[in-house]
Motif scaffolding. Sequence first.
Motif, PDB file in Angstrom:
ATOM      1  N   PHE A 277     -15.371   2.251   2.479  1.00  0.00           N
ATOM      2  CA  PHE A 277     -14.626   3.183   3.324  1.00  0.00           C
ATOM      3  C   PHE A 277     -14.096   4.380   2.532  1.00  0.00           C
ATOM      4  N   ILE A 278     -14.116   4.247   1.218  1.00  0.00           N
ATOM      5  CA  ILE A 278     -13.842   5.407   0.374  1.00  0.00           C
ATOM      6  C   ILE A 278     -15.092   6.272   0.295  1.00  0.00           C
ATOM      7  N   ARG A 279     -16.206   5.636   0.048  1.00  0.00           N
ATOM      8  CA  ARG A 279     -17.455   6.347  -0.186  1.00  0.00           C
ATOM      9  C   ARG A 279     -17.985   7.049   1.058  1.00  0.00           C
ATOM     10  N   ASP A 280     -17.696   6.495   2.256  1.00  0.00           N
ATOM     11  CA  ASP A 280     -18.215   7.148   3.470  1.00  0.00           C
ATOM     12  C   ASP A 280     -17.232   8.171   4.061  1.00  0.00           C
ATOM     13  N   GLY A 281     -16.111   8.414   3.375  1.00  0.00           N
ATOM     14  CA  GLY A 281     -15.158   9.432   3.823  1.00  0.00           C
ATOM     15  C   GLY A 281     -14.115   8.941   4.808  1.00  0.00           C
ATOM     16  N   SER A 282     -14.201   7.662   5.222  1.00  0.00           N
ATOM     17  CA  SER A 282     -13.268   7.141   6.222  1.00  0.00           C
ATOM     18  C   SER A 282     -11.831   7.160   5.726  1.00  0.00           C
ATOM     19  N   VAL A 283     -11.633   6.838   4.463  1.00  0.00           N
ATOM     20  CA  VAL A 283     -10.263   6.768   3.935  1.00  0.00           C
ATOM     21  C   VAL A 283      -9.618   8.148   3.919  1.00  0.00           C
ATOM     22  N   LYS A 314      10.770  -1.589   6.227  1.00  0.00           N
ATOM     23  CA  LYS A 314      10.032  -1.108   5.059  1.00  0.00           C
ATOM     24  C   LYS A 314       8.977  -0.096   5.486  1.00  0.00           C
ATOM     25  N   GLN A 315       8.981   1.072   4.817  1.00  0.00           N
ATOM     26  CA  GLN A 315       8.026   2.117   5.172  1.00  0.00           C
ATOM     27  C   GLN A 315       6.623   1.785   4.648  1.00  0.00           C
ATOM     28  N   PHE A 316       5.642   2.334   5.355  1.00  0.00           N
ATOM     29  CA  PHE A 316       4.240   2.054   5.083  1.00  0.00           C
ATOM     30  C   PHE A 316       3.693   3.157   4.178  1.00  0.00           C
ATOM     31  N   VAL A 317       3.478   2.829   2.910  1.00  0.00           N
ATOM     32  CA  VAL A 317       2.988   3.811   1.936  1.00  0.00           C
ATOM     33  C   VAL A 317       1.465   3.888   2.052  1.00  0.00           C
ATOM     34  N   PHE A 318       0.946   5.107   2.223  1.00  0.00           N
ATOM     35  CA  PHE A 318      -0.500   5.213   2.425  1.00  0.00           C
ATOM     36  C   PHE A 318      -1.186   6.204   1.493  1.00  0.00           C
ATOM     37  N   LEU A 319      -0.431   6.979   0.713  1.00  0.00           N
ATOM     38  CA  LEU A 319      -1.077   7.944  -0.181  1.00  0.00           C
ATOM     39  C   LEU A 319      -0.151   8.236  -1.352  1.00  0.00           C
ATOM     40  N   SER A 325      -5.651   6.801  -2.634  1.00  0.00           N
ATOM     41  CA  SER A 325      -5.221   5.936  -1.536  1.00  0.00           C
ATOM     42  C   SER A 325      -4.740   4.593  -2.064  1.00  0.00           C
ATOM     43  N   LEU A 326      -4.170   3.823  -1.174  1.00  0.00           N
ATOM     44  CA  LEU A 326      -3.737   2.474  -1.492  1.00  0.00           C
ATOM     45  C   LEU A 326      -4.574   1.481  -0.691  1.00  0.00           C
ATOM     46  N   TYR A 327      -4.408   0.218  -1.000  1.00  0.00           N
ATOM     47  CA  TYR A 327      -5.087  -0.824  -0.231  1.00  0.00           C
ATOM     48  C   TYR A 327      -4.759  -0.682   1.251  1.00  0.00           C
ATOM     49  N   THR A 328      -3.504  -0.354   1.540  1.00  0.00           N
ATOM     50  CA  THR A 328      -3.066  -0.234   2.929  1.00  0.00           C
ATOM     51  C   THR A 328      -3.871   0.821   3.683  1.00  0.00           C
ATOM     52  N   THR A 329      -4.097   1.962   3.064  1.00  0.00           N
ATOM     53  CA  THR A 329      -4.864   3.035   3.706  1.00  0.00           C
ATOM     54  C   THR A 329      -6.285   2.586   3.986  1.00  0.00           C
ATOM     55  N   ARG A 330      -6.872   1.951   2.992  1.00  0.00           N
ATOM     56  CA  ARG A 330      -8.259   1.497   3.135  1.00  0.00           C
ATOM     57  C   ARG A 330      -8.366   0.412   4.202  1.00  0.00           C
ATOM     58  N   ASP A 331      -7.313  -0.398   4.338  1.00  0.00           N
ATOM     59  CA  ASP A 331      -7.343  -1.452   5.348  1.00  0.00           C
ATOM     60  C   ASP A 331      -7.232  -0.870   6.757  1.00  0.00           C
ATOM     61  N   VAL A 332      -6.520   0.217   6.914  1.00  0.00           N
ATOM     62  CA  VAL A 332      -6.475   0.888   8.219  1.00  0.00           C
ATOM     63  C   VAL A 332      -7.874   1.368   8.590  1.00  0.00           C
ATOM     64  N   ALA A 333      -8.551   2.018   7.642  1.00  0.00           N
ATOM     65  CA  ALA A 333      -9.919   2.492   7.895  1.00  0.00           C
ATOM     66  C   ALA A 333     -10.846   1.317   8.200  1.00  0.00           C
ATOM     67  N   HIS A 334     -10.661   0.241   7.480  1.00  0.00           N
ATOM     68  CA  HIS A 334     -11.470  -0.957   7.693  1.00  0.00           C
ATOM     69  C   HIS A 334     -11.303  -1.491   9.113  1.00  0.00           C
ATOM     70  N   HIS A 335     -10.066  -1.580   9.577  1.00  0.00           N
ATOM     71  CA  HIS A 335      -9.827  -2.131  10.910  1.00  0.00           C
ATOM     72  C   HIS A 335     -10.304  -1.183  12.016  1.00  0.00           C
TER      73      HIS A 335
END
Length: 594
Positions: A277-283, A314-319, A325-335
């Motif tokens: 999801f990083i490589r295809d630009g989704s993140v 707790k705030q959601f850190v995404f960048l 990015s963080l794991y959290t950001t990539r997991d949003v793209a994944h879902h």
Amino acid sequence: MFRQFRAAVADALGEACAAAGYPTDDLGIEEPPDDVDATLASSVAFRLAAEAGAPPPAVAAEIAAEFDGDTVTHLDRVETRGPYVNFHTDESYYADTVAAVDDDWGRLPDRDESVVVEHTSANPTGPVHVGRARNPIVGDAVANALSYAGYDVERHYYVNDAGRQVAVFTWAYERFDESELPEPERPKSDYEMVRYYRAGNAFLDPDDESWPSTEAERETAEAEIESIMRGLEGHPEGDSDAYDRVREVVDEVLSGMQESLERLSVAFDEFVEETRFIRDGSVDETAERLRDLPQAVYEEDAWQLDLSEFDIDKQFVFLRANGTSLYTTRDVAHHEWKFDNFDRAVTVIGEDHKLTFEQLDATLELLGNDTDRLDQLFYSWVNLAGGDGMSTREGTGVDVDELLDEAVDRAREEVERRLDDRSRDDDLTEADVDRIARQVGVGAVRFDVVAKQPSKAITFDWDRALDFEAQSAPYVQYVHARCCGIEAEAADAGVEPAATVDPGLLSAPEETALAAEIARLPAVIEEAAADLEPHRLASYVRRLAERFNAFYRECPVLSAEPERAAARLALVAAARHTVANALDVLGVSAPESM
């Protein structure tokens, strides 16, 4: 059979309530109390008593008087007992159940709905350990239940190949020579590779004296690790070869982990890489959309989401500030990718991730996704008696391979002991004993783990799991083997099961109780799939085993008169199919001999 009977009863009960002037929602159809010999019961009178201004038994009698039994196939009679309306089946219900059972018994019609089940997804940093063994066992059973229930299921393993852990691992694999490392605990790729990971973490820890390092060496190492992480993100200052370098390490570890999971009879349809999801630009696209949200704030050198409107403190850190990015950001793209490709998504995950998934749900909702399509099943850890540690980083704890080795060894000892105690010759070869030991040992682990509600912690106990006399996997597996033995003896004697069964030939209490339990399997699977509760199948098959053993004690098969023997043999075959398929949902083998 049971599902159809229940549906017909529900329709007729709703009409009876309407005829009596009562609402028809929440009919309270359930299993009858233990002291009531009926197939179904309704507690609806409890709910309607206040509205009726009458005691529940009087309301139950009123509804029963309006009930039209002619619309319900296999209904024998309707009776009330106190506040319950009880529904009894006729003799043909049991005979028709036996006739309906085949290899596919328990499988429901295709629902034309796709479900992706993500489970296990352990970080590729070393062998799978016991503490997380519940994830593949429960996850696989959930996927099996959904598949049996008619869903089009895919099983996914989400490979965390983009975080700091794999960057440290990759750096350590290239930094240390094998000659510097201890011997692997077993000749398997994940055990061989985890030595590098442990050495790398020790080197980076200034307080760890096992791998002394200077501050300058650690700073150099951290810079190289940062370069790998940036390279994975496609950052121009990162290592352009980072993906290939990480891939080599991750693939080696995953191959070993897969061997362990295959021993548990757990397989996956796809290994989905986080870096995909990083490589295809989704993140990048996801991060941009998140920054555009009114809840986005830049605080403490990072982009975050304020989720207080969801009662999440707790705030959601995404960048990060450097744009990674963080794991959290990539997991949003994944879902969101899951939502694009499947009708529904299920994730089996440890209870220590509850907050993370609450944040994920809220974030997905803010981005306009239908989060009703996403379900999470949280589980507690598995502990071993004695309280073993579970840290892969420190190299302590018990791995799944050790657990399975012990399970198979103990099962072999028990099988051989029981063979020695028998006076007859079983004609079992050494290969047969090996097979049975594997089936019983691995089955004992899977059954004991999946039999508990996922939210409850487990302390795995060998004596309980491998007890052939208690309600364990061997206890149930032995029922299947006994069915196979009866059928083999029948074949040798020239006795064949009846293709159609005269209802009068299956009238003993033990026969009807067993047939009634067999009838319930499709409904149990449907409920287990709907609620993501595979432990219901374990409870069901244990009760089925009890019913079969009572039948076996009281109803001889081959020594009965020919027609009754054929009818009972058909019941034995139906029980065998039912036990086998219930165990199959749980991922437990059904041995033909034990």
